[in-house]
Design a protein around this motif. Sequence first.
Motif, PDB file in Angstrom:
ATOM      1  N   SER A 115     -28.887   7.053 -21.248  1.00 47.04           N
ATOM      2  CA  SER A 115     -27.995   6.867 -22.396  1.00 47.04           C
ATOM      3  C   SER A 115     -26.812   7.817 -22.413  1.00 47.04           C
ATOM      4  O   SER A 115     -25.803   7.562 -23.075  1.00 47.04           O
ATOM      5  N   GLY A 116     -26.928   8.942 -21.706  1.00 44.99           N
ATOM      6  CA  GLY A 116     -25.889   9.966 -21.771  1.00 44.99           C
ATOM      7  C   GLY A 116     -26.092  10.931 -22.922  1.00 44.99           C
ATOM      8  O   GLY A 116     -25.344  11.905 -23.081  1.00 44.99           O
ATOM      9  N   LEU A 117     -27.127  10.686 -23.753  1.00 48.05           N
ATOM     10  CA  LEU A 117     -27.446  11.566 -24.879  1.00 48.05           C
ATOM     11  C   LEU A 117     -28.460  12.617 -24.439  1.00 48.05           C
ATOM     12  O   LEU A 117     -29.145  12.462 -23.425  1.00 48.05           O
ATOM     13  N   ALA A 118     -28.562  13.693 -25.199  1.00 44.22           N
ATOM     14  CA  ALA A 118     -29.678  14.616 -25.009  1.00 44.22           C
ATOM     15  C   ALA A 118     -30.950  13.843 -25.345  1.00 44.22           C
ATOM     16  O   ALA A 118     -30.999  13.113 -26.340  1.00 44.22           O
ATOM     17  N   TRP A 119     -31.998  13.974 -24.519  1.00 41.79           N
ATOM     18  CA  TRP A 119     -33.195  13.160 -24.744  1.00 41.79           C
ATOM     19  C   TRP A 119     -34.473  13.945 -24.496  1.00 41.79           C
ATOM     20  O   TRP A 119     -34.507  14.913 -23.732  1.00 41.79           O
ATOM     21  N   THR A 120     -35.536  13.494 -25.166  1.00 37.52           N
ATOM     22  CA  THR A 120     -36.893  13.965 -24.922  1.00 37.52           C
ATOM     23  C   THR A 120     -37.807  12.755 -25.008  1.00 37.52           C
ATOM     24  O   THR A 120     -37.640  11.907 -25.887  1.00 37.52           O
ATOM     25  N   ILE A 121     -38.777  12.676 -24.107  1.00 37.65           N
ATOM     26  CA  ILE A 121     -39.740  11.573 -24.102  1.00 37.65           C
ATOM     27  C   ILE A 121     -41.137  12.133 -24.322  1.00 37.65           C
ATOM     28  O   ILE A 121     -41.532  13.103 -23.661  1.00 37.65           O
ATOM     29  N   LEU A 122     -41.858  11.545 -25.257  1.00 38.53           N
ATOM     30  CA  LEU A 122     -43.222  11.963 -25.583  1.00 38.53           C
ATOM     31  C   LEU A 122     -44.194  10.862 -25.186  1.00 38.53           C
ATOM     32  O   LEU A 122     -44.061   9.717 -25.628  1.00 38.53           O
ATOM     33  N   ARG A 123     -45.187  11.217 -24.374  1.00 38.69           N
ATOM     34  CA  ARG A 123     -46.185  10.248 -23.913  1.00 38.69           C
ATOM     35  C   ARG A 123     -47.570  10.663 -24.425  1.00 38.69           C
ATOM     36  O   ARG A 123     -48.319  11.347 -23.717  1.00 38.69           O
ATOM     37  N   PRO A 124     -47.927  10.264 -25.636  1.00 34.67           N
ATOM     38  CA  PRO A 124     -49.225  10.665 -26.166  1.00 34.67           C
ATOM     39  C   PRO A 124     -50.379   9.859 -25.584  1.00 34.67           C
ATOM     40  O   PRO A 124     -50.220   8.692 -25.202  1.00 34.67           O
ATOM     41  N   ALA A 125     -51.538  10.495 -25.538  1.00 36.27           N
ATOM     42  CA  ALA A 125     -52.783   9.798 -25.241  1.00 36.27           C
ATOM     43  C   ALA A 125     -53.182   8.984 -26.467  1.00 36.27           C
ATOM     44  O   ALA A 125     -52.474   8.954 -27.481  1.00 36.27           O
ATOM     45  N   GLY A 126     -54.330   8.318 -26.392  1.00 37.07           N
ATOM     46  CA  GLY A 126     -54.827   7.577 -27.543  1.00 37.07           C
ATOM     47  C   GLY A 126     -55.027   8.488 -28.737  1.00 37.07           C
ATOM     48  O   GLY A 126     -55.444   9.645 -28.599  1.00 37.07           O
ATOM     49  N   PHE A 127     -54.732   7.986 -29.922  1.00 33.02           N
ATOM     50  CA  PHE A 127     -54.818   8.806 -31.130  1.00 33.02           C
ATOM     51  C   PHE A 127     -56.272   8.972 -31.594  1.00 33.02           C
ATOM     52  O   PHE A 127     -57.046   8.012 -31.578  1.00 33.02           O
ATOM     53  N   ALA A 128     -56.590  10.179 -32.050  1.00 34.84           N
ATOM     54  CA  ALA A 128     -57.914  10.400 -32.649  1.00 34.84           C
ATOM     55  C   ALA A 128     -58.143   9.454 -33.820  1.00 34.84           C
ATOM     56  O   ALA A 128     -59.259   8.988 -34.049  1.00 34.84           O
TER      57      ALA A 128
END
Length: 269
Positions: A115-128
């Motif tokens: 995108s050209g934007l500052a980015w962060t990606i979060l990949r969580p496991a299954g939720f409790a």
Amino acid sequence: MILVTGATGTIGSELVRQLEARGAAVRGMTRKPHESFVQGDFDDPDSLRKAIAGVDTVFVLTAPGPWVPAHDRALVEAAVDGGVQKIVKLSAIGSTDEEMPGNWHAAGERAVRDSGLAWTILRPAGFASNVLRWMPAIQAGQPIPNQTGAGRHAFVDPRDVAAVAAEALLSDHHDQTYTLTGPELLSVPDQVAVLSDVLGSPLSVVDVPPDVYAEQLRAAGLDEAVVTVAVRGAELIRSGGEETITDDVERVLGRPAQTFRKWARAYFA
């Protein structure tokens, strides 16, 4: 101003709460009309432009399904056009291969990175909190359905996912991908044993084979693409293929990830 999509869901609602507690300016977005949040639909570009007006940071949370790539791209395009500076995407553990059928998040991750934007990606496991779907069986005194056999998974507390998201939105975690897990590997029987102890009531488990699980999902009216992915995910855990633990929660928050037992005690209290 931070825009949080999916603001009434498990992660979105907790993220809004945590951001507001930290004094951040937050605008929640939901598809259906809501008294506290703006209405926005990923299939309606005009609604996205209105939701993003005046926003400089966006949290992208799209409902799971084959529409995820298109919805992610629509929001990324609106963010770029609207002058947004930073984007944080909620993905899912293992979302790396765009060619894998049902890996809905991979294309969205690419759109965010490109995108050209500052980015962060979060990949969580299954939720409790996914165990809350067992509540009807628990209340009826029936065995807990187990679609994953003895397979183990590092279930993560949704509050930890929201806390990491808040840090990513408010601090500099640019160009980072975090895989968010709990601190321990648990099978469904392990989880049920914890719940039995927390609730002070003996609970039992019944195995649900993949073909039976698929028919149950179809009977519930789920899209066939969703059924296929859900069954594939259950089989992956059952086979021992999802035993990933990381320290990414601790790296971001400066404390260990919460255990499943701690989540259960807090919730059922």
